[in-house]
Design a protein around this motif. Sequence first.
Motif, short mmCIF file in Angstrom:
data_model
loop_
_atom_site.label_atom_id
_atom_site.label_comp_id
_atom_site.label_asym_id
_atom_site.label_seq_id
_atom_site.Cartn_x
_atom_site.Cartn_y
_atom_site.Cartn_z
N ASP A 71 -13.49 33.73 42.73
CA ASP A 71 -13.75 35.09 42.26
C ASP A 71 -12.51 35.74 41.65
OD1 ASP A 71 -16.29 34.73 43.22
OD2 ASP A 71 -16.11 36.14 44.90
N THR A 72 -11.32 35.28 42.08
CA THR A 72 -10.07 35.90 41.62
C THR A 72 -9.03 34.84 41.31
OG1 THR A 72 -9.06 36.08 43.81
CG2 THR A 72 -10.52 37.90 43.12
N ASP A 73 -8.03 35.21 40.51
CA ASP A 73 -6.94 34.29 40.23
C ASP A 73 -6.09 34.04 41.47
OD1 ASP A 73 -6.15 37.02 39.93
OD2 ASP A 73 -4.30 36.38 38.98
N VAL A 74 -5.98 35.04 42.35
CA VAL A 74 -5.23 34.85 43.60
C VAL A 74 -5.94 33.81 44.48
CG1 VAL A 74 -4.47 35.96 45.73
CG2 VAL A 74 -4.24 37.16 43.55
N GLY A 75 -7.26 33.91 44.55
CA GLY A 75 -8.02 32.93 45.32
C GLY A 75 -7.89 31.54 44.74
N GLU B 239 -5.38 30.33 43.11
CA GLU B 239 -4.04 29.85 43.44
C GLU B 239 -4.00 29.32 44.88
OE1 GLU B 239 0.16 29.19 43.26
OE2 GLU B 239 -1.26 29.61 41.64
N LEU B 240 -4.59 30.06 45.82
CA LEU B 240 -4.61 29.63 47.21
C LEU B 240 -5.35 28.30 47.38
CD1 LEU B 240 -5.34 33.01 49.04
CD2 LEU B 240 -3.26 31.63 49.26
N ILE B 241 -6.51 28.19 46.75
CA ILE B 241 -7.30 26.97 46.88
C ILE B 241 -6.55 25.79 46.25
CG2 ILE B 241 -9.46 25.86 46.21
CD1 ILE B 241 -10.71 28.72 46.26
N PHE B 242 -5.97 26.00 45.08
CA PHE B 242 -5.21 24.94 44.42
C PHE B 242 -4.08 24.44 45.31
CE2 PHE B 242 -1.66 23.45 41.87
CZ PHE B 242 -2.26 22.59 40.95
N LYS C 11 -5.08 28.60 32.68
CA LYS C 11 -3.92 28.06 31.96
C LYS C 11 -2.63 28.52 32.63
CE LYS C 11 -1.72 27.74 27.44
NZ LYS C 11 -1.79 28.13 26.00
N ALA C 12 -2.58 29.78 33.05
CA ALA C 12 -1.38 30.30 33.72
C ALA C 12 -1.13 29.57 35.02
CB ALA C 12 -1.54 31.80 33.97
N LEU C 13 -2.19 29.22 35.76
CA LEU C 13 -2.04 28.45 36.99
C LEU C 13 -1.39 27.10 36.68
CD1 LEU C 13 -4.65 28.05 39.82
CD2 LEU C 13 -3.55 26.04 38.87
N CYS C 14 -1.86 26.46 35.62
CA CYS C 14 -1.28 25.17 35.22
C CYS C 14 0.20 25.31 34.89
CB CYS C 14 -2.04 24.59 34.03
SG CYS C 14 -3.72 24.04 34.41
N VAL C 15 0.55 26.35 34.15
CA VAL C 15 1.94 26.57 33.76
C VAL C 15 2.81 26.78 35.00
CG1 VAL C 15 3.51 28.15 32.56
CG2 VAL C 15 1.37 27.44 31.47
N ARG C 16 2.32 27.59 35.95
CA ARG C 16 3.09 27.87 37.16
C ARG C 16 3.44 26.59 37.91
NH1 ARG C 16 -0.54 32.17 37.76
NH2 ARG C 16 -1.74 31.07 39.36
N GLY D 176 -14.29 32.81 33.11
CA GLY D 176 -13.09 33.40 33.69
C GLY D 176 -12.92 33.11 35.16
N HIS D 177 -13.96 32.59 35.81
CA HIS D 177 -13.88 32.23 37.23
C HIS D 177 -13.96 30.72 37.44
CE1 HIS D 177 -14.12 36.46 38.29
NE2 HIS D 177 -15.18 36.58 37.51
N ILE D 178 -13.99 29.97 36.34
CA ILE D 178 -14.00 28.51 36.42
C ILE D 178 -12.58 28.03 36.12
CG2 ILE D 178 -14.94 26.38 35.44
CD1 ILE D 178 -17.48 27.93 34.75
N TYR D 179 -11.88 27.63 37.18
CA TYR D 179 -10.50 27.20 37.04
C TYR D 179 -10.38 25.68 36.96
CZ TYR D 179 -9.29 31.98 38.19
OH TYR D 179 -9.16 33.35 38.16
#
Length: 280
Positions: free
Chosen positions: A208-212, A214-217, A241-246, A269-272
């Motif tokens: 649901d969120t980018d923070v979530g 990140e935690l799951i990843f 994409k930002a998650l991948c870069v980080r 936007g919720h499919i990472y």
Amino acid sequence: MDIEIRKAYRDELVDILDWAAAEGWNPGLGDAAPFWAADPEGYLVAEADKRLVGAVSLVRYGADYAFLGFYIVHPQVRGQGVGLRLWNAAMDLAEGRLVGLDGVVTQQENYRRSGFAYAHANIRHGGRVQSPMPADSRLTPVSPVHMPLIVDYDARFNPARREAFLREWLKEQETRQSVALLHGTGISGYGTIRACREGFKIGPLFSDTDVGAELIFRALVATVGGGEIFLDIPAPNAEAKALCVRHGLSPVFETARMYRGTAPDLPLGHIYGITTFELG
């Protein structure tokens, strides 16, 4: 050359997965069981002189949606009409359903001529990642008790429910681990990591969120002790994409999500991370 198109036997899926590996699709080590569970009648092979020379899948999810993949012809018989016969047989299985596929760059124009339209790019990112397990009590390994919640949640990000597939995909085993992010009495995200011929793939990864996300990843990476990690993201999701870069993941492979029929309105936007079930 006499060609027979027929439904694949269960043990032939192993050969198809080997072909997928040869094409560079990097299938998972324990993929056969969940792939087959999705639709045991959805795998076709071309046979010549008692040997397999081609394959395709048309996995049907209910009465309205299907996904085409594993479309492979042995290099020795390419250009001899085998692929067209497999393609036509797969389209016959569709029976009026919306059909999706992930097309490699060299084949996208052929798919357009067959009535498929471009929706968006999916881009595989890869690199070496290490992560400690996040200290968040909402993270939990997926267990059978979570299945009803996850099946419902997963249906938000796909054109149809995938219960049969998920019940096998989410079984904890040596080669695959899944994590959910709890939210009250429900969940707000989940993901799976699986060992592949090379490294590990994460997918799906929905949140649901980018923070979530990140935690799951990070939790998924921690469960395998880190290593070579691959994540296939829909290009329109800037946060993915930002998650991948980080995490130092770089683009390594691209496909086009295409549909024959009206493209579904999915919350990209919720499919990472997509499942990469069809590519292997």
